[in-house]
Design a protein around this motif. Structure first.
Motif, mmCIF file in Angstrom:
data_model
loop_
_atom_site.group_PDB
_atom_site.id
_atom_site.type_symbol
_atom_site.label_atom_id
_atom_site.label_comp_id
_atom_site.label_asym_id
_atom_site.label_seq_id
_atom_site.Cartn_x
_atom_site.Cartn_y
_atom_site.Cartn_z
ATOM 1 N N SER A 1 -10.266 -6.382 -2.655
ATOM 2 C CA SER A 1 -9.529 -5.379 -1.856
ATOM 3 C C SER A 1 -9.799 -5.480 -0.354
ATOM 4 C CB SER A 1 -9.814 -3.967 -2.370
ATOM 5 O OG SER A 1 -9.493 -3.911 -3.732
ATOM 6 N N SER B 1 4.278 -13.611 1.930
ATOM 7 C CA SER B 1 4.078 -12.468 1.030
ATOM 8 C C SER B 1 4.338 -12.884 -0.422
ATOM 9 C CB SER B 1 5.018 -11.333 1.425
ATOM 10 O OG SER B 1 6.318 -11.848 1.592
ATOM 11 N N ALA C 1 2.142 -10.015 -1.728
ATOM 12 C CA ALA C 1 2.852 -8.739 -1.555
ATOM 13 C C ALA C 1 2.404 -7.709 -2.595
ATOM 14 C CB ALA C 1 4.354 -8.966 -1.659
ATOM 15 N N VAL D 1 0.323 -11.339 6.947
ATOM 16 C CA VAL D 1 1.364 -11.485 5.933
ATOM 17 C C VAL D 1 2.752 -11.414 6.568
ATOM 18 C CG1 VAL D 1 2.301 -10.535 3.784
ATOM 19 C CG2 VAL D 1 -0.182 -10.544 4.189
ATOM 20 N N LEU E 1 -1.050 -6.182 -1.847
ATOM 21 C CA LEU E 1 -1.104 -5.235 -0.730
ATOM 22 C C LEU E 1 -0.879 -3.792 -1.191
ATOM 23 C CD1 LEU E 1 0.793 -7.252 2.046
ATOM 24 C CD2 LEU E 1 -1.658 -6.755 1.934
ATOM 25 N N ARG F 1 -3.780 -8.499 5.523
ATOM 26 C CA ARG F 1 -2.520 -7.768 5.784
ATOM 27 C C ARG F 1 -1.821 -8.177 7.082
ATOM 28 N NH1 ARG F 1 -0.420 -3.126 3.396
ATOM 29 N NH2 ARG F 1 -2.332 -2.636 2.274
ATOM 30 N N PRO F 2 -2.531 -8.223 8.230
ATOM 31 C CA PRO F 2 -1.803 -8.551 9.475
ATOM 32 C C PRO F 2 -1.202 -9.954 9.511
ATOM 33 C CG PRO F 2 -4.155 -8.111 9.898
ATOM 34 C CD PRO F 2 -3.946 -7.895 8.455
ATOM 35 N N VAL G 1 -8.020 -8.497 1.011
ATOM 36 C CA VAL G 1 -6.566 -8.307 1.081
ATOM 37 C C VAL G 1 -6.210 -7.464 2.311
ATOM 38 C CG1 VAL G 1 -4.642 -7.147 -0.071
ATOM 39 C CG2 VAL G 1 -6.144 -8.641 -1.383
ATOM 40 N N GLU G 2 -7.026 -6.465 2.592
ATOM 41 C CA GLU G 2 -6.783 -5.639 3.788
ATOM 42 C C GLU G 2 -6.892 -6.492 5.055
ATOM 43 O OE1 GLU G 2 -5.394 -2.755 4.361
ATOM 44 O OE2 GLU G 2 -5.138 -2.821 2.195
ATOM 45 N N ARG G 3 -7.892 -7.391 5.031
ATOM 46 C CA ARG G 3 -8.074 -8.263 6.203
ATOM 47 C C ARG G 3 -6.900 -9.247 6.332
ATOM 48 N NH1 ARG G 3 -13.130 -12.399 7.308
ATOM 49 N NH2 ARG G 3 -12.395 -12.994 9.370
#
Ligand code: GDP
Ligand code: IMO
Ligand code: MG
Length: 437
Positions: free
Chosen positions: A190, A101, A149, A200, A152, A197-198, A193-195
């Motif tokens: 964006s 992160s 981080a 991180v 996100l 997320r898991p 970044v969402e992709r």
């Protein structure tokens, strides 16, 4: 056990091959600096992999891989690589790939700034990989970078991108390029970044917990000692610290948890990009350089640029051994020299008529170096694929012993080809202990 693997020269020493070889003896493989400027090639039978951001351990189904806080990550390049690996049959899940992160993101404006910065330097350009590495680390040190981080949180990402872009666009426009648009960047980043997320993770805590449970961790350096921003041939360097001290900071682990440092050393040297290279084969030696380039396939794994080739530089490599505290060395590409009649090794430097034993800091001095060579006889027979030291011709063994003595570190592994099994592990070496562990 935590072992760090570090390039001793100017990169492309064969770190990927050695990490791949060791990976199934370790539980976790982590990168701690750099980004997709790296290109680590690994051959497994018929399959060829080029790792840029992902640790080379990813090829081993049981390895958990970490992208440490010291890295700069281009989310687009990250998923291109994830998709490429998936297409090659490597399973990549958040269970086995953890992204810090605290790592910084490379943004589209960093790539644009890498171009303008090189253009501004003109004849004195660094010859970067143009991946935005330097500008991303500049923003990190300038305390305006975008960490994973931060990205996100959509409002934070928007604020940072808008503010940073204002400044970046001034420079971009100054160099005649069209300004970048914040909304376009956010639209591109964006979803990535969402992709992300898991994947991180608080990776330093993850590594600390793993260490407590006696898991074995391999830290995979990218770039190399002479490209280190503090210790390399500044300013012709990358913008991170590949050296062993950097491994503690960039992986987020206490330095005294590192149990050993393995240097990766090629039997000769190469360099990509600009900058001083004292033992470069030029003019009369161009034919030898071409032979080595062709035998050693010395073209960038990522940029495909022909690599500049040179003789083994014992002064520079001894400097690397001292700086990193190599406990053992893996010597790669012995087979590439099979065709040579004679092999030169630089054992000292002369600058302005004076002999120098240490690696100079002054950039101008680096350009004035006249290498002092010793010439060793070639072995003129095939070592490709040798797996036992006894199978090497005596002159090849003498060459290896000469290099070991000249840098003052044991050679624990000799690589005799790109494949996993084209490797000699030296009995009773520090390296053998790690290998057996
Ligand atoms: P890295 O960046 O340090 O991982 O090195 P690269 O992968 O960029 O470049 C090293 C190249 O040499 C790769 O193509 C490897 O497959 C290859 N290689 C590694 N070890 C050997 C060896 O012992 N002999 C030969 N012929 N090739 C090798
Ligand atoms: P691996 O991990 C060889 C070089 C570039 C340039 C300088 C700065 O495969 O050994 P950058 O894009 O990092 O700002 O470029 O560093 N360079 C490498 N040379 N191997 C690498 O990685 C390199 N990564 C960067 O060519 O001279
Ligand atoms: Mg490489």
């Amino acid at each position: 056990m935590i072992i760090v693997i570090i390039g001793a020269q100017w990169g492309d020493e064969g770190k990927g091959k050695v990490v791949d070889l060791l990976a199934d003896r370790f539980d976790i493989v982590a990168r701690y600096q750099g980004g997709h400027n790296a290109g680590h090639s690994v051959y497994v039978g018929e399959r060829a992999f080029v790792l840029r951001l992902l640790p080379s351990g990813i090829i081993h189904a049981d390895s958990v891989c970490v992208l440490g806080n010291g890295m700069v990550i281009d989310p687009k390049a990250f998923f291109e690589e994830v998709d490429q690996m998936t297409a090659q049959g490597v399973s990549i899940t958040p269970e086995r790939l953890k992204v810090s992160s605290r790592a910084h993101l490379i943004m589209p404006y960093h790539r644009a700034l890498d171009h303008t910065s090189e253009e501004r330097l003109g004849n004195e350009k660094i010859g970067t990989t143009l991946r935005g590495i330097g500008p991303a680390y500049e923003d990190k040190a300038g305390r305006r970078g975008v960490r994973v981080a931060d990205a996100l949180v959509p409002e934070v990402l928007k604020l940072r991108v808008e503010r940073n872009l204002e400044e970046a666009n001034r420079i971009i426009v100054l160099y005649g390029q069209p300004p970048l648009r914040a909304d376009e960047i956010l639209n591109e980043i964006s979803p990535l970044v969402e992709r992300l997320r898991p994947f991180v993770c608080e990776t330093s805590h993850f590594l600390a917990e793993a260490k407590k449970r006696s898991k074995k961790i391999l830290l995979e350096g990218a770039q190399a000692t002479l490209l280190d921003v503090d210790h390399g041939t500044y300013p012709y360097v990358t913008s991170s610290n590949p050296t062993s001290g950097g491994a503690a900071v960039g992986a987020g682990i206490p330095p005294h948890h590192i149990s050993g440092v393995l240097g990766i050393v090629r039997t000769y040297a190469t360099r990509v990009g600009e900058g001083p290279f004292p033992t470069e084969m030029l003019d009369a030696e161009e034919a030898t350089a071409n032979l080595i380039r062709q035998r050693g396939n010395e073209y960038g794994s990522v940029t495909k640029r022909p690599r500049r080739c040179g003789w083994f530089d014992a002064v520079a490599t001894r400097y690397a051994a001292e700086l990193n505290g190599f406990d053992s060395v893996a010597l790669t590409k012995l087979d590439v020299l099979d065709a040579l009649d004679e092999i030169k090794v630089c054992v000292g430097y002369e600058i302005d008529g004076e002999r120098v034993e240490t690696f100079p800091a002054v950039s101008q001095d680096l350009l004035k170096i006249k290498p002092i060579y010793e010439t060793l006889p070639g072995w003129k027979s095939e070592t490709l694929g040798a797996t036992k030291i006894e199978d090497l011709p005596i002159k090849a063994r003498e060459y290896v012993e000469f290099l070991s003595a000249s840098i003052g570190v044991e050679i624990g592994l000799i690589s005799t080809g790109p494949e996993r099994d084209q490797t000699i592990i030296l009995p009773d070496s520090v390296m053998e202990n790690w290998f057996k562990a």
